[in-house]
Design a protein around this motif. Sequence first.
Motif, PDB file in Angstrom:
ATOM      1  N   SER A  94      -4.080   5.760   1.847  1.00 47.88           N
ATOM      2  CA  SER A  94      -4.084   5.652   0.383  1.00 47.88           C
ATOM      3  C   SER A  94      -2.682   5.407  -0.152  1.00 47.88           C
ATOM      4  CB  SER A  94      -4.647   6.932  -0.239  1.00 47.88           C
ATOM      5  OG  SER A  94      -5.978   7.108   0.136  1.00 47.88           O
ATOM      6  N   GLU A  95      -1.714   6.111   0.423  1.00 53.86           N
ATOM      7  CA  GLU A  95      -0.320   5.950  -0.002  1.00 53.86           C
ATOM      8  C   GLU A  95       0.178   4.530   0.270  1.00 53.86           C
ATOM      9  OE1 GLU A  95       3.838   7.585   1.728  1.00 53.86           O
ATOM     10  OE2 GLU A  95       2.362   9.134   1.260  1.00 53.86           O
ATOM     11  N   LEU A  96      -0.132   4.010   1.451  1.00 54.07           N
ATOM     12  CA  LEU A  96       0.291   2.652   1.789  1.00 54.07           C
ATOM     13  C   LEU A  96      -0.353   1.616   0.868  1.00 54.07           C
ATOM     14  CD1 LEU A  96       0.375   2.742   5.678  1.00 54.07           C
ATOM     15  CD2 LEU A  96       2.295   2.226   4.162  1.00 54.07           C
ATOM     16  N   LYS A  97      -1.615   1.787   0.566  1.00 58.33           N
ATOM     17  CA  LYS A  97      -2.290   0.859  -0.345  1.00 58.33           C
ATOM     18  C   LYS A  97      -1.604   0.849  -1.709  1.00 58.33           C
ATOM     19  CE  LYS A  97      -6.830   1.393   1.749  1.00 58.33           C
ATOM     20  NZ  LYS A  97      -8.210   1.866   1.523  1.00 58.33           N
ATOM     21  N   ALA A  98      -1.292   2.026  -2.217  1.00 61.57           N
ATOM     22  CA  ALA A  98      -0.616   2.124  -3.516  1.00 61.57           C
ATOM     23  C   ALA A  98       0.768   1.489  -3.449  1.00 61.57           C
ATOM     24  CB  ALA A  98      -0.519   3.587  -3.945  1.00 61.57           C
ATOM     25  N   ARG A  99       1.491   1.710  -2.362  1.00 62.85           N
ATOM     26  CA  ARG A  99       2.836   1.138  -2.215  1.00 62.85           C
ATOM     27  C   ARG A  99       2.782  -0.388  -2.056  1.00 62.85           C
ATOM     28  NH1 ARG A  99       6.441   5.083  -2.347  1.00 62.85           N
ATOM     29  NH2 ARG A  99       6.024   7.083  -1.356  1.00 62.85           N
ATOM     30  N   ILE A 100       1.758  -0.889  -1.369  1.00 63.79           N
ATOM     31  CA  ILE A 100       1.584  -2.340  -1.232  1.00 63.79           C
ATOM     32  C   ILE A 100       1.351  -2.956  -2.605  1.00 63.79           C
ATOM     33  CG2 ILE A 100      -0.002  -4.134  -0.399  1.00 63.79           C
ATOM     34  CD1 ILE A 100      -0.320  -2.363   2.166  1.00 63.79           C
ATOM     35  N   ILE A 101       0.471  -2.364  -3.379  1.00 65.14           N
ATOM     36  CA  ILE A 101       0.172  -2.866  -4.717  1.00 65.14           C
ATOM     37  C   ILE A 101       1.428  -2.840  -5.585  1.00 65.14           C
ATOM     38  CG2 ILE A 101      -1.075  -2.335  -6.857  1.00 65.14           C
ATOM     39  CD1 ILE A 101      -3.422  -1.438  -4.987  1.00 65.14           C
ATOM     40  N   GLU A 102       2.166  -1.736  -5.525  1.00 64.51           N
ATOM     41  CA  GLU A 102       3.389  -1.599  -6.315  1.00 64.51           C
ATOM     42  C   GLU A 102       4.464  -2.587  -5.857  1.00 64.51           C
ATOM     43  OE1 GLU A 102       7.008   1.619  -6.708  1.00 64.51           O
ATOM     44  OE2 GLU A 102       5.022   2.370  -6.216  1.00 64.51           O
ATOM     45  N   SER A 103       4.703  -2.650  -4.563  1.00 71.18           N
ATOM     46  CA  SER A 103       5.768  -3.504  -4.023  1.00 71.18           C
ATOM     47  C   SER A 103       5.513  -4.981  -4.278  1.00 71.18           C
ATOM     48  CB  SER A 103       5.918  -3.285  -2.513  1.00 71.18           C
ATOM     49  OG  SER A 103       6.313  -1.975  -2.241  1.00 71.18           O
ATOM     50  N   LEU A 104       4.256  -5.379  -4.188  1.00 73.62           N
ATOM     51  CA  LEU A 104       3.915  -6.795  -4.334  1.00 73.62           C
ATOM     52  C   LEU A 104       3.436  -7.150  -5.741  1.00 73.62           C
ATOM     53  CD1 LEU A 104       2.101  -7.314  -0.925  1.00 73.62           C
ATOM     54  CD2 LEU A 104       4.512  -7.647  -1.478  1.00 73.62           C
ATOM     55  N   ILE A 130      -8.978  -2.298  -1.490  1.00 80.50           N
ATOM     56  CA  ILE A 130      -8.379  -2.768  -0.242  1.00 80.50           C
ATOM     57  C   ILE A 130      -9.066  -2.074   0.924  1.00 80.50           C
ATOM     58  CG2 ILE A 130      -6.273  -2.952   1.139  1.00 80.50           C
ATOM     59  CD1 ILE A 130      -4.676  -2.851  -1.480  1.00 80.50           C
ATOM     60  N   ASP A 131      -9.727  -2.844   1.760  1.00 82.67           N
ATOM     61  CA  ASP A 131     -10.396  -2.317   2.952  1.00 82.67           C
ATOM     62  C   ASP A 131      -9.336  -1.941   3.989  1.00 82.67           C
ATOM     63  OD1 ASP A 131     -11.634  -2.224   5.569  1.00 82.67           O
ATOM     64  OD2 ASP A 131     -13.386  -3.161   4.672  1.00 82.67           O
ATOM     65  N   ASP A 132      -9.490  -0.774   4.590  1.00 81.05           N
ATOM     66  CA  ASP A 132      -8.527  -0.288   5.587  1.00 81.05           C
ATOM     67  C   ASP A 132      -8.335  -1.266   6.740  1.00 81.05           C
ATOM     68  OD1 ASP A 132      -8.405   2.007   4.052  1.00 81.05           O
ATOM     69  OD2 ASP A 132      -9.619   3.216   5.414  1.00 81.05           O
ATOM     70  N   ASP A 133      -9.397  -1.968   7.109  1.00 79.56           N
ATOM     71  CA  ASP A 133      -9.364  -2.819   8.291  1.00 79.56           C
ATOM     72  C   ASP A 133      -9.341  -4.323   7.982  1.00 79.56           C
ATOM     73  OD1 ASP A 133      -9.507  -0.668  10.278  1.00 79.56           O
ATOM     74  OD2 ASP A 133     -11.490  -0.308   9.409  1.00 79.56           O
ATOM     75  N   ALA A 134      -9.308  -4.680   6.713  1.00 80.83           N
ATOM     76  CA  ALA A 134      -9.267  -6.104   6.346  1.00 80.83           C
ATOM     77  C   ALA A 134      -7.878  -6.672   6.645  1.00 80.83           C
ATOM     78  CB  ALA A 134      -9.587  -6.269   4.868  1.00 80.83           C
ATOM     79  N   GLU A 162       7.936  -7.047  17.249  1.00 80.82           N
ATOM     80  CA  GLU A 162       7.548  -5.633  17.236  1.00 80.82           C
ATOM     81  C   GLU A 162       6.706  -5.329  16.003  1.00 80.82           C
ATOM     82  OE1 GLU A 162       9.487  -1.191  16.621  1.00 80.82           O
ATOM     83  OE2 GLU A 162      10.727  -2.960  16.312  1.00 80.82           O
ATOM     84  N   GLY A 163       7.095  -5.904  14.875  1.00 82.31           N
ATOM     85  CA  GLY A 163       6.430  -5.608  13.623  1.00 82.31           C
ATOM     86  C   GLY A 163       5.152  -6.370  13.366  1.00 82.31           C
ATOM     87  N   ARG A 164       5.046  -7.554  13.949  1.00 82.84           N
ATOM     88  CA  ARG A 164       3.894  -8.418  13.666  1.00 82.84           C
ATOM     89  C   ARG A 164       2.541  -7.717  13.849  1.00 82.84           C
ATOM     90  NH1 ARG A 164       4.162 -13.821  13.282  1.00 82.84           N
ATOM     91  NH2 ARG A 164       6.068 -13.877  14.525  1.00 82.84           N
ATOM     92  N   PRO A 165       2.293  -7.014  14.952  1.00 82.23           N
ATOM     93  CA  PRO A 165       0.988  -6.364  15.110  1.00 82.23           C
ATOM     94  C   PRO A 165       0.712  -5.284  14.058  1.00 82.23           C
ATOM     95  CG  PRO A 165       2.146  -6.440  17.212  1.00 82.23           C
ATOM     96  CD  PRO A 165       3.113  -6.873  16.152  1.00 82.23           C
ATOM     97  N   ALA A 166       1.770  -4.689  13.532  1.00 80.70           N
ATOM     98  CA  ALA A 166       1.603  -3.629  12.540  1.00 80.70           C
ATOM     99  C   ALA A 166       1.038  -4.156  11.223  1.00 80.70           C
ATOM    100  CB  ALA A 166       2.944  -2.943  12.289  1.00 80.70           C
ATOM    101  N   PHE A 167       1.249  -5.432  10.944  1.00 74.73           N
ATOM    102  CA  PHE A 167       0.861  -5.995   9.660  1.00 74.73           C
ATOM    103  C   PHE A 167      -0.522  -6.660   9.672  1.00 74.73           C
ATOM    104  CE2 PHE A 167       5.455  -5.676   9.323  1.00 74.73           C
ATOM    105  CZ  PHE A 167       5.573  -5.025   8.113  1.00 74.73           C
ATOM    106  N   LYS A 168      -1.341  -6.334  10.642  1.00 71.16           N
ATOM    107  CA  LYS A 168      -2.693  -6.909  10.689  1.00 71.16           C
ATOM    108  C   LYS A 168      -3.576  -6.358   9.576  1.00 71.16           C
ATOM    109  CE  LYS A 168      -2.791  -8.189  15.504  1.00 71.16           C
ATOM    110  NZ  LYS A 168      -3.344  -7.981  16.811  1.00 71.16           N
ATOM    111  N   SER A 169      -3.491  -5.045   9.321  1.00 73.33           N
ATOM    112  CA  SER A 169      -4.313  -4.407   8.300  1.00 73.33           C
ATOM    113  C   SER A 169      -3.597  -3.156   7.804  1.00 73.33           C
ATOM    114  CB  SER A 169      -5.679  -4.019   8.884  1.00 73.33           C
ATOM    115  OG  SER A 169      -5.531  -2.971   9.841  1.00 73.33           O
ATOM    116  N   VAL A 170      -4.151  -2.537   6.797  1.00 75.58           N
ATOM    117  CA  VAL A 170      -3.561  -1.285   6.302  1.00 75.58           C
ATOM    118  C   VAL A 170      -3.648  -0.219   7.394  1.00 75.58           C
ATOM    119  CG1 VAL A 170      -3.730   0.545   4.575  1.00 75.58           C
ATOM    120  CG2 VAL A 170      -4.058  -1.831   3.894  1.00 75.58           C
ATOM    121  N   ARG A 171      -4.741  -0.203   8.137  1.00 75.66           N
ATOM    122  CA  ARG A 171      -4.892   0.799   9.201  1.00 75.66           C
ATOM    123  C   ARG A 171      -3.835   0.608  10.304  1.00 75.66           C
ATOM    124  NH1 ARG A 171      -8.717   4.190   9.841  1.00 75.66           N
ATOM    125  NH2 ARG A 171     -10.280   2.970   8.750  1.00 75.66           N
ATOM    126  N   THR A 172      -3.592  -0.628  10.724  1.00 77.26           N
ATOM    127  CA  THR A 172      -2.581  -0.839  11.765  1.00 77.26           C
ATOM    128  C   THR A 172      -1.187  -0.517  11.226  1.00 77.26           C
ATOM    129  OG1 THR A 172      -2.389  -3.213  11.277  1.00 77.26           O
ATOM    130  CG2 THR A 172      -3.924  -2.571  13.046  1.00 77.26           C
TER     131      THR A 172
END
Length: 85
Positions: free
Chosen positions: A6-16, A26-30, A64-74
């Motif tokens: 939830s925190e990451l979703k809010a920060r993504i919305i704010e940052s972008l 925002i779906d966790d796995d989308a 290193e970072g690329r796989p982390a940005f697949k979804s909010v869950r990753t």
Amino acid sequence: MDNLLSELKARIIESLRLEDITPDQIDDDAPLFGTGLGLDSIDALELVVMLENHYGIVIKDIEEGRPAFKSVRTLADFVQTKRTL
């Protein structure tokens, strides 16, 4: 983990500055890029800055970072792993 998602979703919305979207939409796995949330390479840079500013995580190697940005869950898994190191 749910709090971090939830925190990451809010920060993504704010940052972008995604004004027309709420964390609940925002779906966790989308996928964050392409057909999912539809982010682009500029957005990726903003997310890297957000991770550094809010979590102290520095991504020095894009591979290193690329796989982390697949979804909010990753991304949450990545943040959680880096926090415990």
